[in-house]
Design an enzyme around this catalytic site. Structure first.
Site, short mmCIF file in Angstrom:
data_model
loop_
_atom_site.label_atom_id
_atom_site.label_comp_id
_atom_site.label_asym_id
_atom_site.label_seq_id
_atom_site.Cartn_x
_atom_site.Cartn_y
_atom_site.Cartn_z
N GLY A 37 2.18 -10.15 -4.65
CA GLY A 37 3.44 -9.45 -4.21
C GLY A 37 3.95 -9.88 -2.79
O GLY A 37 3.10 -9.54 -2.10
N GLY A 44 1.22 -9.63 0.25
CA GLY A 44 0.45 -10.83 -0.42
C GLY A 44 -0.57 -10.49 -1.54
O GLY A 44 0.13 -10.42 -2.60
N CYS A 66 2.48 -3.40 -12.21
CA CYS A 66 3.39 -4.43 -12.25
C CYS A 66 4.34 -4.47 -13.51
O CYS A 66 4.87 -5.56 -13.60
CB CYS A 66 2.38 -5.69 -12.15
N ARG A 91 8.78 -6.12 -0.56
CA ARG A 91 8.03 -7.18 -1.58
C ARG A 91 8.82 -7.21 -2.76
O ARG A 91 9.37 -6.34 -3.10
CB ARG A 91 6.66 -6.81 -1.48
N GLY A 92 8.24 -8.31 -3.53
CA GLY A 92 8.78 -8.27 -5.08
C GLY A 92 8.00 -7.66 -5.81
O GLY A 92 6.88 -7.32 -5.12
N TYR A 136 -0.96 -0.03 -7.22
CA TYR A 136 -1.89 0.96 -6.60
C TYR A 136 -2.84 0.34 -5.72
O TYR A 136 -3.46 -0.73 -6.15
CB TYR A 136 -2.55 1.82 -7.92
N ALA A 177 -3.44 -9.03 -8.38
CA ALA A 177 -2.16 -8.76 -8.15
C ALA A 177 -1.63 -9.43 -6.94
O ALA A 177 -2.30 -9.47 -5.89
CB ALA A 177 -1.63 -7.46 -8.45
N GLU A 192 6.77 -4.88 -9.24
CA GLU A 192 6.92 -3.44 -9.57
C GLU A 192 6.19 -2.71 -9.00
O GLU A 192 5.74 -2.81 -7.81
CB GLU A 192 6.70 -3.55 -11.09
#
Length: 228
Positions: free
Chosen positions: A155, A166, A184, A86-87, A92, A153, A89
């Site tokens: 991603g 997702g 992130c 995924r994209g 958790y 969040a 950073e």
């Protein structure tokens, strides 16, 4: 004649398998996503899918994520850590956080990744609104915030316009795991949960509201599916 600009889902609702699961290991869910994605690449006529679940404590890093945002030694910590496609950073996952993995073919919606990200944000914003919380977008940042605190969040990974990975909505998790990372990669924004505003909120009730919001935003009709 003026060509229509409507997407297929604006004229025809899609069918979507809904997989409601409780606690599943990250590795198992990751393999499951890849299987569903490949099936839809091989056969684009298959129905879409949405997996809703929780994970045991685990850290994941996007494919280009920097280890500068991880505050522990990955090789010596004992924490479960995955670098995935995924994209984004590092983030958790843990119980009390509702994770959603849409496996959908954007050729039936809109072939636009920015549009897709905004749609996922809209799903979370609609869920928060059910509970009287105002979900906000922040300029140039993907995700959803409440009063400046990040509660959602996102991603994603897209292959041949089929999505995986997702979103994660913090409903009532133990947030201490986030202290081991810069979530992130955003150092100046706190991470929070819906429980900060709604003490006693249960993940299962939010799960139901999230499915409703997803169906509304993406104009799908769910088919309950029990297979893993």
């Amino acid at each position: 004649m003026i060509a229509s600009t409507k997407t297929l889902t604006e004229t025809h609702r899609r069918c979507c398998y809904l997989y409601n699961r409780e606690l599943i290991s990250y590795s198992l869910a990751w393999d499951w996503q890849k299987k569903l994605l490949q099936e839809r690449i091989d056969n684009p006529s298959l129905h879409d899918a949405l997996i809703l679940l929780e994970h045991p404590p685990v850290y994941t890093l996007g494919q280009g994520a920097s280890l500068d945002f991880v505050k522990f030694d990955i090789d010596k910590s004992g924490f479960e850590v995955y670098r995935v496609e995924r994209g984004g950073e590092v983030t958790y996952h843990c119980p009390g956080q509702l994770v959603g993995y849409p496996i959908i073919n954007l050729r039936y919606y809109r072939q636009d990744l920015h549009w897709y990200l905004r749609q996922l944000e809209e799903v979370l914003i609609k869920v928060l609104a059910v509970y009287g919380l105002k979900g906000d977008r922040l300029n140039r940042l993907t995700g959803v915030w409440v009063e400046g605190v990040k509660v959602g969040a996102i991603g994603i990974k897209v292959s041949r316009w089929v999505t995986m990975h997702g979103f994660a909505l913090n409903v009532c998790p133990d947030l201490t795991g986030f202290e081991q990372i810069v979530p992130c990669g955003i150092a100046d924004k706190a991470v929070g949960s819906m429980a900060q505003w709604i003490p006693g909120i249960k993940l299962e009730e939010v799960r139901t509201q999230l499915a409703v919001a997803f169906a509304e935003v993406f104009r799908v009709d769910f088919i309950e599916n029990q297979e893993l």
